[in-house]
Scaffold this motif. Structure first.
Motif, short mmCIF file in Angstrom:
data_model
loop_
_atom_site.label_atom_id
_atom_site.label_comp_id
_atom_site.label_asym_id
_atom_site.label_seq_id
_atom_site.Cartn_x
_atom_site.Cartn_y
_atom_site.Cartn_z
N GLU A 764 53.32 30.11 12.61
CA GLU A 764 52.58 31.36 12.76
C GLU A 764 53.56 32.45 13.19
O GLU A 764 54.09 32.41 14.31
N GLU A 765 53.81 33.43 12.34
CA GLU A 765 54.67 34.55 12.71
C GLU A 765 54.31 35.75 11.83
O GLU A 765 53.67 35.61 10.79
N GLU A 766 54.70 36.93 12.27
CA GLU A 766 54.41 38.16 11.56
C GLU A 766 55.35 38.33 10.37
O GLU A 766 56.41 37.72 10.30
N TRP A 767 54.90 39.18 9.44
CA TRP A 767 55.74 39.49 8.28
C TRP A 767 56.95 40.31 8.72
O TRP A 767 56.83 41.26 9.49
N MET A 768 58.10 39.91 8.24
CA MET A 768 59.32 40.71 8.40
C MET A 768 59.45 41.59 7.16
O MET A 768 59.32 41.11 6.04
N GLU A 769 59.70 42.89 7.36
CA GLU A 769 59.71 43.83 6.25
C GLU A 769 61.01 44.60 6.22
O GLU A 769 61.54 44.99 7.26
N HIS A 770 61.49 44.83 4.99
CA HIS A 770 62.69 45.64 4.75
C HIS A 770 62.45 46.45 3.48
O HIS A 770 61.90 45.93 2.51
N THR A 771 62.86 47.71 3.48
CA THR A 771 62.74 48.57 2.31
C THR A 771 64.12 48.78 1.71
O THR A 771 65.06 49.19 2.43
N VAL A 772 64.23 48.47 0.42
CA VAL A 772 65.53 48.57 -0.26
C VAL A 772 65.32 49.30 -1.58
O VAL A 772 64.21 49.40 -2.10
N LYS A 773 66.42 49.80 -2.12
CA LYS A 773 66.37 50.45 -3.43
C LYS A 773 66.91 49.56 -4.53
O LYS A 773 66.61 49.77 -5.70
N ARG A 774 67.74 48.57 -4.14
CA ARG A 774 68.27 47.63 -5.14
C ARG A 774 67.22 46.55 -5.40
O ARG A 774 66.15 46.56 -4.80
N HIS A 775 67.55 45.63 -6.30
CA HIS A 775 66.58 44.60 -6.65
C HIS A 775 67.03 43.22 -6.18
O HIS A 775 66.87 42.22 -6.87
N SER A 776 67.60 43.17 -4.96
CA SER A 776 67.95 41.89 -4.33
C SER A 776 68.02 42.10 -2.82
O SER A 776 68.20 43.22 -2.34
N PHE A 777 67.84 40.99 -2.10
CA PHE A 777 67.89 41.06 -0.65
C PHE A 777 68.27 39.68 -0.11
O PHE A 777 67.81 38.66 -0.65
N VAL A 778 69.13 39.62 0.93
CA VAL A 778 69.58 38.36 1.53
C VAL A 778 69.05 38.28 2.96
O VAL A 778 69.29 39.19 3.76
N VAL A 779 68.34 37.19 3.24
CA VAL A 779 67.84 36.94 4.59
C VAL A 779 68.86 36.04 5.30
O VAL A 779 69.15 34.93 4.83
N LYS A 780 69.40 36.50 6.41
CA LYS A 780 70.44 35.78 7.14
C LYS A 780 69.81 34.88 8.22
O LYS A 780 68.67 35.06 8.62
N ASN A 781 70.63 33.91 8.66
CA ASN A 781 70.30 33.05 9.81
C ASN A 781 68.96 32.34 9.65
O ASN A 781 68.11 32.34 10.55
N THR A 782 68.78 31.75 8.50
CA THR A 782 67.55 30.99 8.27
C THR A 782 67.81 29.53 8.57
O THR A 782 68.95 29.04 8.46
N PRO A 783 66.80 28.78 8.97
CA PRO A 783 66.96 27.33 9.07
C PRO A 783 67.24 26.74 7.69
O PRO A 783 66.92 27.35 6.66
N THR A 784 67.82 25.57 7.68
CA THR A 784 68.16 24.94 6.40
C THR A 784 66.90 24.43 5.71
O THR A 784 66.13 23.67 6.28
N PHE A 785 66.71 24.90 4.50
CA PHE A 785 65.68 24.43 3.57
C PHE A 785 64.30 24.32 4.24
O PHE A 785 63.75 23.25 4.43
N VAL A 786 63.79 25.50 4.59
CA VAL A 786 62.43 25.57 5.10
C VAL A 786 61.65 26.50 4.18
O VAL A 786 62.20 27.43 3.58
N PRO A 787 60.31 26.33 4.04
CA PRO A 787 59.52 27.16 3.12
C PRO A 787 59.24 28.54 3.70
O PRO A 787 58.97 28.69 4.90
#
Length: 1192
Positions: A764-787
């Motif tokens: 249970e957690e809130e949505w993380m939001e980022h606004t970008v102009k390009r068509h790609s985005f990298v999420v850093k510091n994620t746990p390994t292979f989680v949905p």
């Protein structure tokens, strides 16, 4: 007295009826041929007369009053005006014509003096003919009276009428209400013009106040428009306008009658007043309104065009509003002008006969019949033998003096009909006006008419005879018409001959002859066929005909297009060319489309055959493109389809062009069915569009229409979000999000951005939001292979796009941490094993399971104990599997094998190695098999053992048979060589100069391997020295002859017989000489080949393989990749190696090198689906190439 006259009158009427039924009348015009022979007097007949009305238009310079007549003697003319004699010859202003009754009224100042009703009379001594009455009208210029109308004062809400009262003039009359500036007064349910030209207002409103209401009367026939003095209307406003129930401004009262003439337009009007403005309804009592009835003038006028009798009856109009209704009833009666029922006919009758003259007409009201004789009323010219019975005049016992012109006039209030009957009383003997000796040609099976024109009084009796026969021509195929012509139906050959026409009456007789020839019919034997042909190609229409040979010089073959004959001028621009009856149409165009008719024509008949030529082409461009129903993101487009050119349009393709990102580049927007001519176009915002349309039919795509005008849509928020979202993890602690960006035209406005939202799926957690102009985005510091749950929403300056869909993905993968357990190997046969294992738990995968990989390598061959670690081979099994089949192993070998899993990151650790051994199999093919010494009755053989025996060799199987290139081959001889070390053999007791074929196979306890074959021909004589070794490498090691004697099969009786035949031939002297010459030439060729081989370091080998191998056949279960066997289609594995010991022999593991370090693929059940087949073909070609490049 009255009772005595009744029976006489009845008898007279019966006699007249009989006379009318049986009396034969003859046209009054006496033929010119008769007049050429005798001077016969004729009654006058009017041949030209003016129309019933002559109007003196101001733009005409003169007005002819035409009157022409014929007769013998020539008629004299006179005119009456308004029933009085009019001496037109004495008027100096009138222009007269010689020998004619025509005069011309010139345009003069006193033209009105000639206005009146005229009639022309043409007379000679036999009688008088009269014309119909003609009215000469001099129109006045219609004008409105000069007056100053008082202003119309009316309270607001009250009805009022503006009178027009147009002046009288020559119809038709058209009335218009306009302002002084020629602007039409607007008419609607409240304001309308009546049939009388008045302008009716249901109730007054303030905007009705104006000072320039003008009524215009247009007389189109005389080209005059009259204007009435402008009228002023002042509407006085009131504080309260009360509603009131309807009443009718016109027509007045409750009932009225309407009479009109059949064929005129029925017009009924009801103009109501009231507040609110009443609505008008129309009904026909006890009937439906006529189908062709029309409601015009906002429903106030009911019009039935060209009214018929059934349109009469009771009609009702009803004007109603919420406060009540008003009605009016119309009684409509349709009357008719006079119409002839029986028009009097001119007659030629004999003296002493009774002559009836009948004249009757109908109409509503019933027309009045007036008789005249020679222009005078019948009652003013009494004759004793002339009686009138209702509608019939009877001349009893007519005399020549009774010849006269009778006029019958039928009239009612709607019109007058006038008809003439020239009654001629005379006797004349038959005169045959047809020329005698005429030739007639008829076509067999068709009809023919042989003419005999007779003029006589009384009428003649006419008979036809054939070939001097005294009997009349009779039969169902022969008919004598009323004009005395003989018609023959379905002419036959026997009808040919001479025919005689014989005419006879009380005054005399006459006869003529005619000859009939019967011809073969013309017919089309090859008819043109209907064609559909592409525009620009050549059409060919064939036509052949048969015709009577007597018309060889009169026959014509013509072509018609749409019933018009084609003229052949044989020029380059003609387009038509005729050759041997075939019509060629070059460069077919649209104008060439039509019905083409081949006409085979002779002087007596013709045959035709038609074909329809349809020109096919792509559709013409649509036109009249119109944009309508404009909306922010859509617009409707309609068009008029172009000509489909005989191929129905299957669809229309709508294209668009935008001028910002790709101007000039037209793209497809929409396809609609071919039976549509409009479409709703879904558009993007903030784009300037142009559209065009083209049609498609079976021929192809047509040309595009002209573009529409530019259409710009306003900016709008995005109407879609990015698609094809991909979530990938290239590193263990990162998640790469990529998506397909919106196309520029999909931005719908400036300032496009993307909002990327993500959150863990399992917590249970809130949505993380980022606004970008390009068509790609990298999420850093994620746990390994989680949905994760991800959504991407588009946004521009106008707002947000629709709510995005949520997609699921995983963060970055890492290498698996566990290897499969319980790895086991089940040997299926010498080359295939089945491998099973326990799946790796998903928690240990640390990523998406890619599948499993099996690595194996050959440790050693079981033929000897020497270990040699072979190349590693890998098989990849995609998906979650726990077993697989490994094919392509070398029999009688020891292998080691491990299994590992892999994911998107890479391979996990390998399992514990599992060693296994493969059982024996059949040997490979012998790499070398050569003939080393050929003698007269023997041959020496040498071979090398297989490089991969695939087991313990037990010996060799040698077979040979006599061939000699004959259809019948000798018996197959078998030699079993049980010593596995034997590499040489000598075959004896062979036939000299005979061709043999050899087959050699190596054997193990499992069976014998594939066949290697060789051919040779025994020598003529035995040579003392050893022949050089043929086809064996210098480095080959040949074992000494084996000591055991071979076991030979006993020759069969057929082989002994065949040998004796060859022996008989070989004792002939000529045969011995021929063989010596052949042997010498062969020796020279062999020496040359041997020298060339030693010089080049290469030799060629011709190997032929027998298709009778003993195949190793070992069963496999469902997991087996395929049936793996060695046969004669498999290439020689050893043929690519020299026998030099410097070349290292390939071990059996080479059969799996095809898998190499590459990933082979398996299907879902573990069966191998890699590139084994194609690589096998590649290997085969490599081995064959190597066999001809082996170093000496």
């Amino acid at each position: 007295m009255r009772l005595q006259r009744g029976p006489r009158l009845a008898a007279m009427l019966i006699m007249i009826t009989c006379m009318c039924a049986f009396h034969t009348t003859t046209a009054m015009d006496i033929p010119l041929e008769v007049l050429g022979h005798m001077n016969i007097e004729q009654l006058p007949t009017i041949t030209a007369q003016p129309p019933s009305t002559v109007i003196a238009f101001s733009f005409d310079e003169h007005f002819p009053m035409t009157c022409e007549a014929k007769g013998n003697p020539k008629p004299e003319f006179r005119w009456t005006k308004n029933g009085q004699e009019f001496n037109y010859t004495a008027d100096p202003y009138l222009k007269k014509e010689e020998n004619s009754g025509t005069f011309v009224i010139p345009k003069t100042e006193n033209l009105t003096e000639y206005q009146g009703t005229y009639r022309c009379y043409a007379s000679n001594k036999l009688g008088t003919a009269i014309s119909k009455e003609v009215e000469f009208i001099v129109p006045n210029n219609p004008k409105f009276p000069k007056e100053k109308p008082n202003p119309v004062e009316v309270d607001e809400g009250q009805p009022f009428i503006l009178k027009c009262d147009p002046p009288k003039g020559i119809p038709p009359l058209q009335v218009y209400w306009m302002t002084i500036n020629m602007q039409h007064i607007e008419q609607d349910e409240r304001v309308s013009m009546g049939l009388n030209g008045d302008l009716y207002f249901s109730h007054a409103v303030e905007k009705d106040s104006r000072r320039d209401y003008c009524c215009y009367a247009s007389f189109t026939m005389i080209r005059i428009i009259a204007q009435k003095t402008p009228m002023s209307v002042n509407v006085k406003p009131t504080n309260a306008i009360l509603e009131r129930r309807p009443s009718l401004l016109t027509p007045p009262g409750v009932r009225s009658e309407k009479q009109l003439v059949k064929g005129e337009d029925l017009e009924l009007e009801c103009i109501p007043e009231g507040i609110p403005t009443p609505q008008v309804e129309w009904v026909k009592l006890n009937h439906q309104l006529p189908v062709k009835a029309q409601l015009v003038n906002h429903g106030k006028l009911l019009m039935v065009p060209q009214a018929e009798q059934e349109d009469s009856g009771q009609y009702m109009c009803k004007a109603k509003n919420p406060l009540g209704e008003a009605v009016h009833y119309f009684t409509v009666s349709i009357e008719e002008p006079p119409e002839w029922v029986s028009e009097p006919e001119s007659q030629l009758s004999m003296i002493g006969s009774d002559v009836p003259i009948k004249c009757s007409a109908r109409g509503t009201p019933q027309p009045t019949i007036t008789w005249r004789v020679n222009g005078k009323l019948l009652r003013d010219s009494p004759v004793a033998n002339r009686k009138v019975f209702h509608d019939t005049i009877v001349l009893h016992n007519a005399k020549a003096s009774d010849s006269a012109v009778y006029q019958c006039e039928a009239s009612n209030k709607h019109g007058t009909l006038l008809s003439h009957a020239n009654i001629m009383i005379m006797n004349l003997q038959p005169m045959i006006l047809t020329k005698s000796g005429e030739d007639y040609s008829a076509v067999e099976g068709k009809g023919v008419m042989i003419h005999c024109k007779v003029f006589s009084s009384p009428p003649s009796k006419v008979t036809w005879r054939k070939d001097d026969s005294s009997e009349s021509v009779e039969g169902p195929r022969f008919l004598v018409h009323d004009n005395h012509s003989l018609e023959i139906y379905r002419v036959e050959k026997v009808d040919a001959g001479q025919y005689t026409c014989f005419a006879e009456n009380t005054e005399g007789s006459s006869a003529i002859d005619a000859v009939l020839y019967v011809k073969d019919p013309t017919r089309i034997v090859v008819a043109p066929k209907d064609q559909q042909i592409l525009k620009g190609t050549t059409a060919r229409l064939s036509c052949l005909a048969e015709y009577d040979k007597s018309f060889s010089y009169d026959f014509e073959l013509l072509w018609e297009k749409d019933d018009t004959e084609i003229a052949f001028n044989y020029t380059e621009n003609s387009g038509y060319f005729l050759e041997n009856g075939t019509l060629h149409i070059d460069n077919v165009n649209y104008r060439d489309q039509g019905v083409y008719t081949c006409v085979a024509k002779t002087p007596v008949d013709r045959a035709t055959a038609s074909a329809l030529l349809m020109v096919l082409d792509v559709p013409d461009p649509p036109d009249n493109l119109v944009l309508f129903d404009h909306k922010s993101k859509s617009v409707k487009l309609k068009w008029t389809p172009g000509d489909h050119h005989n191929s129905s349009i299957t669809e229309f393709i709508i294209e668009y062009e935008e001028n910002k990102w790709e101007p000039g580049n037209w793209k497809e927007l929409l396809r609609v069915p071919g039976n549509h001519n409009s479409a709703v176009l879904k558009l993007h915002g903030h784009v300037v569009y142009r559209f065009r349309v083209y049609g498609v039919n079976a021929v192809g795509s047509g040309f595009s229409s002209k573009p529409t005008e530019k259409y710009k849509t306003p900016p709008a928020a995005p109407d879609k979000n990015p698609e094809n979202i991909k979530i990938e993890g290239h590193l263990p602690h990162e998640m790469d999000i990529n998506w397909e960006p919106l196309l520029p035209i999909e931005h719908n406005g400036p300032g496009l951005e993307y909002k990327v939202s993500y959150r863990r799926q399992d917590v249970e957690e809130e949505w993380m939001e980022h606004t970008v102009k390009r068509h790609s985005f990298v999420v850093k510091n994620t746990p390994t292979f989680v949905p994760y749950e991800i959504k991407i929403q588009a946004k521009n300056n106008q707002g947000w796009g629709p709510e995005p869909k949520i997609v699921a993905g995983y963060s970055g993968e890492d290498f698996p941490t566990a290897a499969p357990d319980d790895v086991a190997v089940e040997v299926m046969n010498g080359s295939v094993v089945k491998v099973t294992w326990t799946r790796v738990h998903k928690d240990k995968l640390r990523g998406h399971l890619g599948g499993y990989r099996i690595n194996w390598w050959r440790l050693r061959s079981l033929v000897n104990s020497k270990r040699s670690h072979g190349d590693k081979h890998t098989l990849t099994i995609p998906g979650d599997r726990s077993h697989a089949t490994v094919p392509g192993l070398t029999p009688f070998s020891e292998y080691s094998l491990i299994v590992m899993t892999f994911n998107g990151r890479g391979n996990g650790p390998g399992s514990h190695p599992v060693n296994f051994k493969t059982p024996e199999g059949v040997p490979e093919k012998n790499p070398v098999f050569r003939v080393t010494d050929v003698q007269r009755h023997s041959v020496s053989l040498a071979w090398a053992s297989p490089l991969e025996p695939n087991g313990i060799l037990t010996g060799f199987l040698l077979k040979y048979q006599l061939t000699n290139d004959t259809e019948e081959e000798g018996p197959l001889q078998i030699v079993n060589i049980s010593n596995p070390d034997t590499t040489k053999w000598v075959l004896r007791d062979l036939e000299p100069l005979s061709k043999y074929k050899l087959y050699l196979r190596s054997c193990t306890t499992v069976g014998c391997g594939p066949v290697v074959s060789e051919e040779f021909t025994t020598a003529l004589e035995t040579t003392s020295s050893l022949a050089p070794t043929v086809g064996l490498s210098k480095s080959a090691s040949i074992s000494p002859p084996s000591t055991p004697k071979p076991r030979l099969t006993k020759p069969t009786r057929s082989s002994i017989g065949l040998a004796s035949v060859h022996e008989g031939i070989s004792t002939q002297g000529w045969f011995i000489g021929l063989m010596c010459a052949i042997a010498l030439l062969t020796l020279i060729v062999l020496i040359a080949c041997f020298v060339n081989r030693n010089k080049g370091g290469k030799y060629s080998v011709k190997e032929k393989e027998d298709l009778h191998p003993d195949v190793e056949s070992q069963g496999m279960n469902d997991d087996t990749f395929c049936e793996y066997s060695d046969n004669d289609e498999k290439p020689l594995k050893g043929s690519q190696h020299s026998l030099s010991r410097e070349i290292k022999a390939r071990d059996s593991g080479d059969s799996l090198v095809d898998y190499g370090e590459e990933d082979a693929q398996f299907n879902e059940d573990g069966s191998f689906i890699g590139e084994y087949g194609p690589r096998k073909e590649k290997r085969m070609s490599t081995e064959i190439k190597a066999s001809v490049q082996t170093p000496a």
